[in-house]
Design an enzyme around this catalytic site. Structure first.
Site, PDB file in Angstrom:
ATOM      1  N   ILE A 149       0.823  -1.104  -0.042  1.00 16.52           N
ATOM      2  CA  ILE A 149       0.158   0.038   0.084  1.00 16.52           C
ATOM      3  C   ILE A 149       1.021   1.251  -0.140  1.00 16.52           C
ATOM      4  CG2 ILE A 149      -1.896   1.166   1.265  1.00 16.52           C
ATOM      5  CD1 ILE A 149      -2.557  -1.579  -0.187  1.00 16.52           C
ATOM      6  N   GLU A 357      -1.428  -0.462 -10.584  1.00 16.35           N
ATOM      7  CA  GLU A 357      -2.935   0.180 -11.306  1.00 16.35           C
ATOM      8  C   GLU A 357      -3.093  -0.517 -12.216  1.00 16.35           C
ATOM      9  OE1 GLU A 357      -3.909   4.181 -10.817  1.00 16.35           O
ATOM     10  OE2 GLU A 357      -2.311   4.475  -9.152  1.00 16.35           O
TER      11      GLU A 357
HETATM   12  C1  FAD Z   1       5.442  -0.315  -5.510  1.00 11.14           C
HETATM   13  C2  FAD Z   1       3.951  -0.610  -5.484  1.00 11.14           C
HETATM   14  C3  FAD Z   1       2.979   0.270  -5.001  1.00 11.14           C
HETATM   15  C4  FAD Z   1       1.476  -0.436  -5.022  1.00 11.14           C
HETATM   16  N1  FAD Z   1       0.668   0.316  -4.413  1.00 11.14           N
HETATM   17  C5  FAD Z   1      -0.421  -0.167  -4.297  1.00 11.14           C
HETATM   18  C6  FAD Z   1      -1.838   0.756  -3.501  1.00 11.14           C
HETATM   19  O1  FAD Z   1      -1.283   1.942  -3.240  1.00 11.14           O
HETATM   20  N2  FAD Z   1      -2.678   0.171  -3.360  1.00 11.14           N
HETATM   21  C7  FAD Z   1      -3.226  -1.094  -4.004  1.00 11.14           C
HETATM   22  O2  FAD Z   1      -4.086  -1.851  -3.449  1.00 11.14           O
HETATM   23  N3  FAD Z   1      -2.086  -2.089  -4.410  1.00 11.14           N
HETATM   24  C8  FAD Z   1      -1.037  -1.468  -4.600  1.00 11.14           C
HETATM   25  N4  FAD Z   1       0.055  -2.022  -5.357  1.00 11.14           N
HETATM   26  C9  FAD Z   1      -0.403  -3.393  -5.771  1.00 11.14           C
HETATM   27  C10 FAD Z   1      -0.464  -3.637  -7.264  1.00 11.14           C
HETATM   28  O3  FAD Z   1      -1.525  -2.808  -7.892  1.00 11.14           O
HETATM   29  C11 FAD Z   1      -0.359  -5.170  -7.739  1.00 11.14           C
HETATM   30  O4  FAD Z   1       0.939  -5.630  -7.321  1.00 11.14           O
HETATM   31  C12 FAD Z   1      -0.487  -5.332  -9.215  1.00 11.14           C
HETATM   32  O5  FAD Z   1      -2.031  -4.998  -9.398  1.00 11.14           O
HETATM   33  C13 FAD Z   1      -0.579  -6.749  -9.572  1.00 11.14           C
HETATM   34  O6  FAD Z   1      -1.024  -7.557  -8.631  1.00 11.14           O
HETATM   35  P1  FAD Z   1      -0.021  -8.769  -8.228  1.00 11.14           P
HETATM   36  O7  FAD Z   1       1.387  -8.122  -7.619  1.00 11.14           O
HETATM   37  O8  FAD Z   1      -0.776  -9.786  -6.995  1.00 11.14           O
HETATM   38  O9  FAD Z   1       0.206  -9.662  -9.347  1.00 11.14           O
HETATM   39  P2  FAD Z   1      -0.659 -11.141  -9.932  1.00 11.14           P
HETATM   40  O10 FAD Z   1      -2.014 -10.499 -10.119  1.00 11.14           O
HETATM   41  O11 FAD Z   1      -0.410 -12.310  -8.908  1.00 11.14           O
HETATM   42  O12 FAD Z   1       0.044 -11.107 -11.149  1.00 11.14           O
HETATM   43  C14 FAD Z   1       1.480 -11.746 -11.489  1.00 11.14           C
HETATM   44  C15 FAD Z   1       1.280 -11.920 -13.215  1.00 11.14           C
HETATM   45  O13 FAD Z   1       0.454 -12.496 -13.671  1.00 11.14           O
HETATM   46  C16 FAD Z   1      -0.262 -11.854 -14.565  1.00 11.14           C
HETATM   47  N5  FAD Z   1      -1.622 -11.988 -14.472  1.00 11.14           N
HETATM   48  C17 FAD Z   1      -2.644 -12.106 -13.814  1.00 11.14           C
HETATM   49  N6  FAD Z   1      -3.791 -12.569 -13.946  1.00 11.14           N
HETATM   50  C18 FAD Z   1      -3.665 -12.450 -15.349  1.00 11.14           C
HETATM   51  C19 FAD Z   1      -4.541 -13.194 -16.479  1.00 11.14           C
HETATM   52  N7  FAD Z   1      -6.038 -13.093 -15.962  1.00 11.14           N
HETATM   53  N8  FAD Z   1      -3.981 -13.179 -17.655  1.00 11.14           N
HETATM   54  C20 FAD Z   1      -2.951 -12.990 -17.899  1.00 11.14           C
HETATM   55  N9  FAD Z   1      -1.850 -12.557 -16.917  1.00 11.14           N
HETATM   56  C21 FAD Z   1      -2.305 -12.450 -15.780  1.00 11.14           C
HETATM   57  C22 FAD Z   1       0.025 -10.383 -14.255  1.00 11.14           C
HETATM   58  O14 FAD Z   1      -0.237  -9.542 -15.473  1.00 11.14           O
HETATM   59  C23 FAD Z   1       1.355 -10.597 -13.897  1.00 11.14           C
HETATM   60  O15 FAD Z   1       2.263 -10.523 -14.895  1.00 11.14           O
HETATM   61  C24 FAD Z   1       1.456  -1.330  -5.455  1.00 11.14           C
HETATM   62  C25 FAD Z   1       2.300  -2.347  -6.030  1.00 11.14           C
HETATM   63  C26 FAD Z   1       3.426  -2.005  -5.971  1.00 11.14           C
HETATM   64  C27 FAD Z   1       4.633  -3.040  -6.360  1.00 11.14           C
END
Ligand code: FAD
Length: 377
Positions: A149, A357
């Site tokens: 977050i 995002e």
């Molecule tokens: C520095 C940083 C700041 C952030 N700030 C916030 C914040 O303020 N608030 C908040 O709520 N979140 C925040 N996030 C979270 C961020 O939005 C998520 O990390 C992001 O949406 C991806 O989710 P995940 O990391 O769980 O990856 P996953 O969803 O596990 O994805 C892993 C991989 O699988 C791929 N993938 C997933 N589903 C599919 C699909 N259906 N088809 C094809 N490929 C797929 C993804 O593209 C990715 O390559 C932050 C993250 C970081 C690193």
């Protein structure tokens, strides 16, 4: 607006860029810089004027984002949540009382807002989130963990998406709440150690039987929290796309300056056509992304549905920014790999834009899903 952009451009050049190394080394933005950012009204760019913000249109907001992104992304990150994901839930769906209570303090920067959607088990599949909010009289009791977050260590309030109806597993069971820091049962985890963007902080936010007044349910309505989050992200994606344009412009400026100064084989490397190709490809791609972002922003100001355009902008601009970062390192040669030049830091900093995002893959899914839906109408 011209005055704001001019002042901001000077602020970026004279205050932010010179502070970049200190921020990278200390992982903190100097308090004097934060004070200047408050003074310029940067925390309240997108908060309506009636709540003491500057009330910028989307087009004006992306013009500001182009400028501020020419300095280290950490500066933008500090004001990013107050202008975007942290405050927009309240702006689009909050009650009048909620807006009056929080927005003026967010606009002044006295209060920092975070947006808490992601969880250890739900990222791209945000609608599967498990944090629960159970009604208990005039309160909701929140339990669960939010991950990564942004600005959590600094935040005074959190916009939290939680499941109020466990019988509805998807988006329909989710509601959005404002949770104040210091509410018993809210804990901030240790600050994450990241690849880049030193000075911008993320952490877990843990809710352990956290009792939140029912008055803090955004819009006083259960079951619409996911919709609120998606509206916020549409706008957020355009903002991030604009940041990618600004960061790419900065990296290309640095690469061009280096190419003109650096001599090999008896002449500036800028005179070699293989270097010129990298400069020209970057220039054209930045121009394309900038045009897309401005077009989508104007459409949003005209009240058009820009879900597809926002996803196109986020996808194209963040991937473009990654390509420009890579070429800019290449143009710097060995100097691009050591930290004497800003490009080494920017290369790591901008990697995030393709992930948060909504990852590039999620943008592709949004774009294609909208195309197919429209084809079936
Ligand atoms: C520095 C940083 C700041 C952030 N700030 C916030 C914040 O303020 N608030 C908040 O709520 N979140 C925040 N996030 C979270 C961020 O939005 C998520 O990390 C992001 O949406 C991806 O989710 P995940 O990391 O769980 O990856 P996953 O969803 O596990 O994805 C892993 C991989 O699988 C791929 N993938 C997933 N589903 C599919 C699909 N259906 N088809 C094809 N490929 C797929 C993804 O593209 C990715 O390559 C932050 C993250 C970081 C690193």
């Amino acid at each position: 607006m011209a005055v704001l952009l001019d002042t901001l451009s000077r602020f970026v050049r004279e205050q932010l860029v010179p502070a970049e190394n200190e921020v990278a080394e200390t992982d903190e933005i100097p308090e004097s810089v934060v004070a200047d950012m408050r003074e310029l009204g940067l925390f309240g760019l997108c908060i309506p004027e009636e709540y003491d913000g500057l009330g910028l249109t989307m087009e004006e907001e992306v013009l500001v984002a182009f400028e501020i992104a020419k300095a280290s992304p950490a500066f933008r990150s500090l004001i990013g949540t107050n202008n975007g994901i942290g405050s927009q839930g309240l702006i689009v769906d909050g009650t009048e009382e909620q807006k009056r209570h929080y927005l003026p303090r967010l606009a002044s920067g006295e209060l920092i807002a975070s947006f808490a959607l992601t969880e250890p088990g739900s990222g791209s599949d945000a609608a599967s989130l498990r944090t629960s909010a159970r009604r208990d009289g005039d309160f909701y009791v929140i339990n669960g963990t939010k991950r990564f977050i942004t600005n959590a260590p600094e935040a005074g309030i959190f916009t939290v998406m939680a499941r109020t109806n466990p019988d509805i597993p998807g988006a329909g069971g989710i509601s959005a709440f404002i949770v104040e820091k210091g509410t018993p049962g809210v804990f901030i985890g240790k600050t994450d150690r990241k690849m880049g963007q030193k000075g911008a902080h993320t952490a877990d936010v843990i809710f352990d039987n956290c009792r939140v007044p029912a008055a803090n349910l955004i819009g006083s309505k259960e079951g619409v929290g996911f919709k609120t989050a998606m509206k916020v992200l549409d706008k957020g994606r355009l903002h991030i796309a604009a940041i990618c344009v600004g960061a790419a412009e900065r990296m290309l400026d640095d690469a061009l300056r280096y190419a003109v100064e650096r001599q090999q084989f008896g002449k500036p490397i800028a005179e070699f056509q293989l270097i010129q190709a990298m400069l020209a490809d970057s220039k054209a791609e930045i121009y394309a992304a900038r045009s897309m972002v401005l077009d989508a922003a104007r459409r949003r100001d005209n009240k058009e549905d820009i879900s597809t355009e926002a996803a196109c902008c986020k996808m194209f601009a963040s991937e473009m920014c990654g390509r420009v970062a890579d070429r800019a390192v290449q143009i710097h040669g060995g100097a691009g790999y050591v930290s004497d030049y800003a490009i080494e830091r920017f290369y790591r900093d901008v990697r995030l834009f393709r992930i948060y995002e909504g990852t590039t893959q999620i943008q592709q899914i949004v774009i294609a899903r909208n195309m197919i839906r429209n084809a079936q109408v």
